[in-house]
Motif scaffolding. Sequence first.
Motif, PDB file in Angstrom:
ATOM      1  N   GLY A   1       0.821  -1.211   0.000  1.00 37.36           N
ATOM      2  CA  GLY A   1       0.000   0.000   0.000  1.00 37.36           C
ATOM      3  C   GLY A   1       0.851   1.255   0.000  1.00 37.36           C
ATOM      4  O   GLY A   1       0.561   2.224  -0.711  1.00 37.36           O
ATOM      5  N   ARG A   2       1.926   1.247   0.787  1.00 40.39           N
ATOM      6  CA  ARG A   2       2.851   2.390   0.812  1.00 40.39           C
ATOM      7  C   ARG A   2       3.541   2.568  -0.546  1.00 40.39           C
ATOM      8  O   ARG A   2       3.737   3.691  -1.007  1.00 40.39           O
TER       9      ARG A   2
ATOM     10  N   TYR B   1      -7.147  -5.804  -4.501  1.00 34.75           N
ATOM     11  CA  TYR B   1      -8.479  -5.368  -4.915  1.00 34.75           C
ATOM     12  C   TYR B   1      -9.119  -4.465  -3.865  1.00 34.75           C
ATOM     13  O   TYR B   1      -9.811  -3.501  -4.210  1.00 34.75           O
ATOM     14  N   ALA B   2      -8.881  -4.752  -2.588  1.00 37.73           N
ATOM     15  CA  ALA B   2      -9.420  -3.907  -1.517  1.00 37.73           C
ATOM     16  C   ALA B   2      -8.850  -2.498  -1.620  1.00 37.73           C
ATOM     17  O   ALA B   2      -9.584  -1.503  -1.474  1.00 37.73           O
ATOM     18  N   LEU B   3      -7.539  -2.382  -1.887  1.00 35.65           N
ATOM     19  CA  LEU B   3      -6.920  -1.066  -2.031  1.00 35.65           C
ATOM     20  C   LEU B   3      -7.458  -0.351  -3.267  1.00 35.65           C
ATOM     21  O   LEU B   3      -7.734   0.857  -3.225  1.00 35.65           O
TER      22      LEU B   3
ATOM     23  N   LEU C   1     -11.804   0.811  -8.528  1.00 33.74           N
ATOM     24  CA  LEU C   1     -12.574  -0.394  -8.815  1.00 33.74           C
ATOM     25  C   LEU C   1     -13.881  -0.310  -8.041  1.00 33.74           C
ATOM     26  O   LEU C   1     -13.885   0.085  -6.870  1.00 33.74           O
ATOM     27  N   SER C   2     -14.957  -0.669  -8.688  1.00 31.72           N
ATOM     28  CA  SER C   2     -16.276  -0.649  -8.062  1.00 31.72           C
ATOM     29  C   SER C   2     -16.306  -1.566  -6.845  1.00 31.72           C
ATOM     30  O   SER C   2     -15.752  -2.669  -6.883  1.00 31.72           O
ATOM     31  N   ILE C   3     -16.973  -1.119  -5.800  1.00 28.97           N
ATOM     32  CA  ILE C   3     -17.123  -1.929  -4.584  1.00 28.97           C
ATOM     33  C   ILE C   3     -17.775  -3.268  -4.924  1.00 28.97           C
ATOM     34  O   ILE C   3     -17.463  -4.292  -4.325  1.00 28.97           O
TER      35      ILE C   3
END
Length: 141
Positions: A70-71, A101-103, A110-112
Amino acid sequence: MSDHGTMHGRSPAVWDDFVGAATAFLSSVARREGQTTYTELNRELTERTGRPGFNFDSQAERAAMGYLLGRVVEHTRPESGCMLSALVIYLGGNDPGSGFYALAKQLGLLSISASADERLTFWAAQVKGLHRHYAAVEPRS
């Protein structure tokens, strides 16, 4: 999550070293139009920083690798327009982890409610975009 100035049991200086090493390694992977695994990235982190890597037997350590990626995305996405972590897949697998995908959803990329096909299409577009971007960028010394 933070205790005495550490995040996931590591100091800010260690995270800075890891982000720099991961970014350099993943940029080189992108330049050669490749992909890598979490295992190979972990090995590179240890080699490039001289610091212990992550123990994937531990859920907390797997979460720490996700934090690192993520960083890296936060650091590189403004320039590339893509998520550099897209190049990291499971050993023996053929797509990134659920954290990718969560990030992407958190960043609004990206759509929830994205279907499995939509997630794979998004991931493939990220990989292609990274290969295109880094092929045109001179490596930093």
